[in-house]
Design a protein around this motif. Structure first.
Motif, PDB file in Angstrom:
ATOM      1  N   PHE A 169       0.851  -1.188   0.000  1.00  0.00           N
ATOM      2  CA  PHE A 169       0.000   0.000   0.000  1.00  0.00           C
ATOM      3  C   PHE A 169       0.884   1.234   0.000  1.00  0.00           C
ATOM      4  CE2 PHE A 169       0.527  -2.029   4.092  1.00  0.00           C
ATOM      5  CZ  PHE A 169       1.142  -1.038   4.839  1.00  0.00           C
ATOM      6  N   GLY A 170       0.265   2.396  -0.244  1.00  0.00           N
ATOM      7  CA  GLY A 170       1.021   3.645  -0.306  1.00  0.00           C
ATOM      8  C   GLY A 170       1.118   4.330   1.045  1.00  0.00           C
ATOM      9  N   ASP A 171       1.857   5.438   1.068  1.00  0.00           N
ATOM     10  CA  ASP A 171       2.072   6.183   2.313  1.00  0.00           C
ATOM     11  C   ASP A 171       0.799   6.865   2.799  1.00  0.00           C
ATOM     12  OD1 ASP A 171       3.083   7.523  -0.236  1.00  0.00           O
ATOM     13  OD2 ASP A 171       2.635   9.264   1.006  1.00  0.00           O
ATOM     14  N   ALA A 172      -0.164   7.112   1.899  1.00  0.00           N
ATOM     15  CA  ALA A 172      -1.435   7.700   2.340  1.00  0.00           C
ATOM     16  C   ALA A 172      -2.353   6.613   2.898  1.00  0.00           C
ATOM     17  CB  ALA A 172      -2.125   8.419   1.185  1.00  0.00           C
ATOM     18  N   ALA A 173      -2.427   5.486   2.208  1.00  0.00           N
ATOM     19  CA  ALA A 173      -3.206   4.359   2.719  1.00  0.00           C
ATOM     20  C   ALA A 173      -2.721   3.954   4.102  1.00  0.00           C
ATOM     21  CB  ALA A 173      -3.089   3.178   1.758  1.00  0.00           C
ATOM     22  N   ASP A 225       5.865   9.472  -0.995  1.00  0.00           N
ATOM     23  CA  ASP A 225       5.680  10.796  -0.386  1.00  0.00           C
ATOM     24  C   ASP A 225       4.535  11.576  -1.037  1.00  0.00           C
ATOM     25  OD1 ASP A 225       6.224  12.867   1.405  1.00  0.00           O
ATOM     26  OD2 ASP A 225       7.608  13.851   0.024  1.00  0.00           O
ATOM     27  N   LEU A 226       3.582  10.856  -1.606  1.00  0.00           N
ATOM     28  CA  LEU A 226       2.469  11.565  -2.252  1.00  0.00           C
ATOM     29  C   LEU A 226       1.143  10.869  -1.999  1.00  0.00           C
ATOM     30  CD1 LEU A 226       3.969  12.321  -5.779  1.00  0.00           C
ATOM     31  CD2 LEU A 226       3.428  14.013  -4.026  1.00  0.00           C
ATOM     32  N   SER A 227       0.136  11.685  -1.676  1.00  0.00           N
ATOM     33  CA  SER A 227      -1.247  11.231  -1.722  1.00  0.00           C
ATOM     34  C   SER A 227      -1.869  12.048  -2.844  1.00  0.00           C
ATOM     35  CB  SER A 227      -1.950  11.535  -0.391  1.00  0.00           C
ATOM     36  OG  SER A 227      -3.311  11.176  -0.495  1.00  0.00           O
TER      37      SER A 227
HETATM   38 MG   LIG Z   1       1.788   7.693  -2.020  1.00  0.00          MG
END
Ligand SMILES: [Mg+2]
Ligand SMILES: Cc1ncc(C[n+]2csc(CCOP(=O)(O)OP(=O)(O)O)c2C)c(N)n1
Length: 275
Positions: free
Chosen positions: A136-140, A168-170
């Motif tokens: 998963f990503g840093d926002a999830a 480093d992005l949502s």
């Molecule tokens: Mg991200």
């Protein structure tokens, strides 16, 4: 579990992901894919490396999931067909780019709510007792249901590896505007073995190998998305390119990449003829 790092295998997987995604970008540009696509160009190394240590694991991904599918042995042809909306796709052509699922891997797809794969993967680890990997990503990673899942996994000592592909992005918002804490500090405080690394395969491999002996665990991997959140555009040269770094050091890199590129080109050409 593989014990020695196999740089060539990882590099080959990275090339497969990169050239596959560039093929998607091309088909999207030509409007042969008329729906949304979420590409992992630049983010190849996390799944390419983790997959070499977790063969046979159940995999849960979110919207940017082509990379994990290809790295964990998914069928590239079925992925092309899925993206083109063909019945021969891994979800019968009905899932599309953000919802890649294929029980042959086994890989479970995303439903639209970011980070939902984190509780689902946690439930899978609880129900089956089998090694489960969630990407998963840093926002999830910072969603409330994600945080409670990490705590649940720690309490019940579940066989799960959480892998945060931290670009480093949502969509467009960087972490500094979203939170002043790190997810891996929270998971560590909950009792999960936790690590934060760069996207260098050697660093990922070393950390993940240790974490896999201490599950449940969380690994945060700093990576770099080259294209926009959705689609094939970009805002100029990327800040970093791990694949380009690897090309300089892997013996026979150029031959491997040429071979993979030809394979992917052939795959797309063959499938586009079906349209
Ligand atoms: Mg991200
Ligand atoms: C619960 C929820 N909130 C917001 C969205 C809209 N949305 C889709 S993707 C995304 C950003 C995801 O960022 P991240 O998890 O870091 O993954 P990345 O796209 O960077 O790979 C957002 C906010 C959503 N789908 N679900």
């Amino acid at each position: 579990m593989g014990e020695q790092i196999n740089f060539k295998e990882i590099f080959r997987k990275m090339c497969l992901i990169r050239h596959f995604e560039l093929g998607v970008a091309e088909a999207y540009k030509e409007k042969l894919i008329p729906w949304l696509v979420y590409l992992a160009v630049g983010q190849e190394s996390p799944s390419a490396t983790i997959s070499t240590l977790t063969k046979g694991a159940a995999v849960f991904t979110q919207h940017r999931g082509h990379s994990a599918y290809l790295a964990h042995g998914g069928n590239p042809q079925k992925l092309v067909d899925e993206l083109l909306g063909l019945e021969s796709g891994c979800c019968g052509g009905k899932g599309g780019s953000p919802c890649i699922q294929d029980l042959d891997v086994p890989m479970y797809g995303h439903h639209g709510l970011i980070g939902e794969n984190i509780p689902l993967a946690t439930g899978h680890a609880l129900a089956t007792g089998k090694l489960t990997v969630a990407y998963f990503g840093d926002a999830a990673a910072e969603e409330d249901y994600a945080l409670t899942s990490y705590g649940f996994a720690a309490t019940h000592k579940l066989p799960i590896l959480y892998v945060c592909e931290d670009n480093d992005l949502s969509i467009l918002t960087p972490i500094k505007d979203r939170r002043n804490w790190q997810v891996y500090d929270v998971t560590r405080s909950m009792g999960l073995a936790s690590a934060a690394v760069d996207d260098d395969p050697k660093e990922i491999f070393t950390a993940a190998k240790q974490l896999l002996n201490r599950l449940p665990a969380f690994i945060n991997i700093k990576t770099c998305r080259h294209l926009w959140h959705q689609g094939n555009n970009c805002d100029g040269p990327p800040k970093s390119d791990r694949l380009a770094e690897m090309r300089k050091v892997i013996p026979g890199a150029s031959e491997i990449e040429t071979e993979v590129k030809a394979y992917v080109r052939n795959l797309w050409q063959k499938q586009l003829q079906k349209l």
